[in-house]
Scaffold this active site. Structure first.
Site, PDB file in Angstrom:
ATOM      1  N   ASN A   1       1.615   1.092  17.145  1.00  0.00           N
ATOM      2  CA  ASN A   1       1.836   2.453  16.642  1.00  0.00           C
ATOM      3  C   ASN A   1       0.544   3.178  16.239  1.00  0.00           C
ATOM      4  OD1 ASN A   1       1.322   1.065  14.289  1.00  0.00           O
ATOM      5  ND2 ASN A   1       3.182   1.671  13.216  1.00  0.00           N
TER       6      ASN A   1
ATOM      7  N   ASP B   1       7.639   3.506   2.900  1.00  0.00           N
ATOM      8  CA  ASP B   1       8.454   2.309   3.140  1.00  0.00           C
ATOM      9  C   ASP B   1       8.066   1.182   2.182  1.00  0.00           C
ATOM     10  OD1 ASP B   1       6.055   2.363   4.586  1.00  0.00           O
ATOM     11  OD2 ASP B   1       6.789   1.011   6.124  1.00  0.00           O
ATOM     12  N   ASP B   2       6.796   1.142   1.756  1.00  0.00           N
ATOM     13  CA  ASP B   2       6.408   0.179   0.713  1.00  0.00           C
ATOM     14  C   ASP B   2       7.189   0.477  -0.572  1.00  0.00           C
ATOM     15  OD1 ASP B   2       3.528  -1.073   1.735  1.00  0.00           O
ATOM     16  OD2 ASP B   2       3.812   0.994   2.340  1.00  0.00           O
TER      17      ASP B   2
ATOM     18  N   HIS C   1       9.887   0.279   7.784  1.00  0.00           N
ATOM     19  CA  HIS C   1       9.318  -1.026   8.146  1.00  0.00           C
ATOM     20  C   HIS C   1       9.337  -2.069   7.012  1.00  0.00           C
ATOM     21  CE1 HIS C   1       7.522   1.098  11.599  1.00  0.00           C
ATOM     22  NE2 HIS C   1       7.127   2.009  10.733  1.00  0.00           N
ATOM     23  N   ASP C   2       8.731  -1.697   5.884  1.00  0.00           N
ATOM     24  CA  ASP C   2       8.365  -2.715   4.893  1.00  0.00           C
ATOM     25  C   ASP C   2       9.539  -3.430   4.225  1.00  0.00           C
ATOM     26  OD1 ASP C   2       5.764  -2.255   5.568  1.00  0.00           O
ATOM     27  OD2 ASP C   2       5.358  -0.904   3.894  1.00  0.00           O
TER      28      ASP C   2
ATOM     29  N   GLU D   1      -0.691  -2.420  15.768  1.00  0.00           N
ATOM     30  CA  GLU D   1       0.113  -1.889  14.658  1.00  0.00           C
ATOM     31  C   GLU D   1      -0.811  -1.586  13.478  1.00  0.00           C
ATOM     32  OE1 GLU D   1       1.898  -2.095  10.821  1.00  0.00           O
ATOM     33  OE2 GLU D   1       0.638  -3.693  11.656  1.00  0.00           O
ATOM     34  N   PHE D   2      -0.441  -0.615  12.652  1.00  0.00           N
ATOM     35  CA  PHE D   2      -1.325  -0.094  11.596  1.00  0.00           C
ATOM     36  C   PHE D   2      -1.891  -1.175  10.666  1.00  0.00           C
ATOM     37  CE2 PHE D   2      -1.981   1.673   7.327  1.00  0.00           C
ATOM     38  CZ  PHE D   2      -2.934   2.644   7.601  1.00  0.00           C
ATOM     39  N   ASN D   3      -1.040  -1.998  10.063  1.00  0.00           N
ATOM     40  CA  ASN D   3      -1.526  -2.936   9.026  1.00  0.00           C
ATOM     41  C   ASN D   3      -2.568  -3.903   9.583  1.00  0.00           C
ATOM     42  OD1 ASN D   3       0.085  -1.831   7.036  1.00  0.00           O
ATOM     43  ND2 ASN D   3       1.766  -3.271   7.380  1.00  0.00           N
TER      44      ASN D   3
ATOM     45  N   ASP E   1       0.846  -1.209   0.000  1.00  0.00           N
ATOM     46  CA  ASP E   1       0.000   0.000   0.000  1.00  0.00           C
ATOM     47  C   ASP E   1       0.878   1.254   0.000  1.00  0.00           C
ATOM     48  OD1 ASP E   1       0.988  -0.405   2.614  1.00  0.00           O
ATOM     49  OD2 ASP E   1      -0.785   0.472   3.568  1.00  0.00           O
TER      50      ASP E   1
ATOM     51  N   ASN F   1      -2.328   2.799   3.590  1.00  0.00           N
ATOM     52  CA  ASN F   1      -1.731   4.108   3.867  1.00  0.00           C
ATOM     53  C   ASN F   1      -2.525   5.230   3.203  1.00  0.00           C
ATOM     54  OD1 ASN F   1       0.475   3.439   5.508  1.00  0.00           O
ATOM     55  ND2 ASN F   1       1.658   2.769   3.723  1.00  0.00           N
TER      56      ASN F   1
ATOM     57  N   THR G   1       2.874  -6.080   2.768  1.00  0.00           N
ATOM     58  CA  THR G   1       3.346  -4.961   3.584  1.00  0.00           C
ATOM     59  C   THR G   1       2.251  -3.916   3.793  1.00  0.00           C
ATOM     60  OG1 THR G   1       4.224  -3.822   1.626  1.00  0.00           O
ATOM     61  CG2 THR G   1       5.743  -5.272   2.811  1.00  0.00           C
TER      62      THR G   1
HETATM   63  C1  BDR Z   1       3.167  -0.147   8.530  1.00  0.00           C
HETATM   64  O1  BDR Z   1       2.128   0.821   8.392  1.00  0.00           O
HETATM   65  C2  BDR Z   1       2.319   1.586   7.242  1.00  0.00           C
HETATM   66  O2  BDR Z   1       2.095   2.943   7.504  1.00  0.00           O
HETATM   67  C3  BDR Z   1       3.707   1.303   6.744  1.00  0.00           C
HETATM   68  O3  BDR Z   1       3.743   1.342   5.331  1.00  0.00           O
HETATM   69  C4  BDR Z   1       4.002  -0.086   7.266  1.00  0.00           C
HETATM   70  O4  BDR Z   1       3.552  -1.080   6.375  1.00  0.00           O
HETATM   71  C5  BDR Z   1       3.925   0.157   9.805  1.00  0.00           C
HETATM   72  O5  BDR Z   1       3.060   0.077  10.891  1.00  0.00           O
HETATM   73 CA    CA Z   2       2.915  -0.565   4.110  1.00  0.00          CA
END
Ligand code: BDR
Ligand code: CA
Length: 320
Positions: free
Chosen positions: A159, A15-16, A240-241, A165-167, A11, A40, A125
Site C-alpha cells: 500500500n 486504526d491503532d 488494519h490494526d 506495506e507501510f509499517n 502509532d 503514521n 501495529t
Molecule cells: C498500517 O499502516 C498504518 O497507516 C496503519 O495504522 C496500519 O498500521 C497499514 O498499512
Molecule cells: Ca498503525
C-alpha cells in the site's frame, strides 16, 4: 482459561486507536500497557493521540510510554494522507487528561516481558523500531513473550509501493531484525485486513452505541472512509490494526499458515517488501532450493470479518 496480557506498541493512527479500544474494552484479555512509536505521524503526535484515546476510553490506569522518534536507519515517512496532520483527524480534538509515563517504551517492553516470562502477548501495529530495539537490548525477549503478533507486511500488493506495506516500509531494518530473531512472528498482512473493510452498516452500529466512545470511533471511521475513498478504490476502509489484537483474542476467526519471512532491504523498487514463502509450497521453483527455509512464522490468510466486528463492538460497548 487464563486471561491474556496484551502489551500494544502502536502509532495512532485511526486504526491503532480502534486497536487500543478493542484491547482495553475486551473481556478476553487485559491491556497492560501502550507504547508509542513514530509512524503514521511524528512521535509527539502518536503519543498525544494514544493519551487522547485513553482519555476517551477512560482507561487511565493503563500506562503509555513514548519510544523511538524515527526509524533505525532511514528518515521518518509519515502518512498524513490517511491520518491527517494530527494523526487522528476527524473527531474534535481531545485534550488528554494526563501525560505519558516517564521512562522509555523500550525499557517498558523489556521489563514487562522479562519480569513475567511466558505471560505477555506483545502486539505491534506500527513500524517495528521499538521492538527491534528491545530485542537488541535484551535478546531473551524473543523467548520470554507468550506470543508476538504484528499488523504489517503483505504477500500480495503493498500500500506504499507495489509490494511494500507501510509499517515495514517505514523501518525495514527494524523489521529485518524482528523477523530474524529466534521467535515466531504472527504477521497479519494487508491481504487479510483488506478482507475486513468497515461497512457503513458496521459504522452505524458503532454510532448507535450512543456513547462517547461510539461517537468518537464513528467520527474516526468517517474521516478514514473519506481518506480511503480519495486515495484508493476501496469504499469500505480496511481497519488494519484491530485485526492483530483480534488474533490474540480469537485466533480461530483466522485461517493461518506457516511461512518463512524475509524483508527486502535494498531493492530499488521493492525495499520494505516482506518476502513470504508458505510452508505448504512443497515444489520449489526450478533452480531454487527452499530446503534451508525455516517456516517458523505464522501468516493468517483469511479472516471472518463479521466475527472481527462483533469483537470490536462488544469491546466498545464495555467502554461506554
Ligand atoms: C498500517 O499502516 C498504518 O497507516 C496503519 O495504522 C496500519 O498500521 C497499514 O498499512
Ligand atoms: Ca498503525
Amino acid at each position: 482459561m487464563t486471561t491474556k496480557r496484551i502489551l500494544l506498541d502502536c502509532d495512532p493512527g485511526h486504526d491503532d486507536a480502534i486497536a487500543i479500544l478493542l484491547a482495553a474494552g475486551t473481556t478476553r484479555a487485559e491491556l497492560v500497557g501502550i507504547t508509542t512509536v513514530a509512524g503514521n505521524q511524528t512521535l509527539d503526535k502518536t503519543t498525544r493521540n494514544a493519551l487522547a484515546v485513553a482519555t476517551v476510553g477512560r482507561i487511565g490506569d493503563i500506562p503509555v510510554f513514548a519510544g523511538h522518534d524515527r526509524p533505525l536507519v532511514r528518515p521518518l515517512r509519515t502518512a498524513p494522507r490517511f491520518h491527517g496532520e494530527s494523526g487522528l483527524d476527524g473527531p474534535s480534538r481531545i485534550v488528554p487528561d494526563r501525560d505519558a509515563s516517564s521512562g522509555h517504551a523500550v525499557d517498558f517492553i523489556v521489563e514487562s516481558v522479562m519480569s513475567s516470562p511466558g505471560d505477555v502477548s506483545l502486539v505491534a501495529t506500527g513500524p517495528l523500531t521499538n521492538v527491534a530495539a528491545a530485542l537488541r537490548r535484551e535478546p531473551r525477549v524473543a523467548q520470554a513473550v507468550h506470543e508476538f503478533v504484528i499488523m504489517g507486511g503483505a504477500y500480495g500488493p503493498g500500500n506504499v509501493t507495489q509490494t511494500a506495506e507501510f509499517n515495514i516500509f517505514v523501518d525495514p531494518e527494524a523489521a529485518a531484525i524482528v523477523f530474524g530473531a529466534p521467535w515466531s512472528v504472527t504477521m497479519v498482512t494487508l491481504d487479510v485486513t483488506h478482507q475486513a473493510g468497515c461497512t457503513r452498516h458496521v459504522q452505524r452500529r458503532i454510532e448507535e452505541l450512543g456513547t462517547p466512545v461510539g461517537g468518537f470511533v464513528s467520527r474516526l471511521l468517517e474521516f478514514y472512509r473519506g481518506a480511503y475513498l480519495r486515495h484508493t478504490d476501496l469504499s469500505d476502509p480496511p481497519v488494519h490494526d484491530p485485526c492483530a489484537i483480534a488474533y490474540v483474542l480469537s485466533p480461530e476467526i483466522f485461517e493461518t499458515r506457516s511461512a518463512a519471512i524475509d524483508v527486502e532491504l535494498t531493492g530499488r523498487w521493492t525495499a520494505g517488501t516482506t518476502v513470504v514463502r508458505f510452508a505448504e509450497a512443497r515444489e520449489p521453483p526450478a533452480g531454487r532450493d527452499l530446503e534451508h527455509l525455516d517456516p517458523r512464522h505464522r501468516v493468517p490468510v483469511r479472516i471472518d470479518s463479521e466475527a472481527l466486528y462483533e469483537l470490536i463492538i462488544e469491546a466498545l460497548r464495555k467502554l461506554a
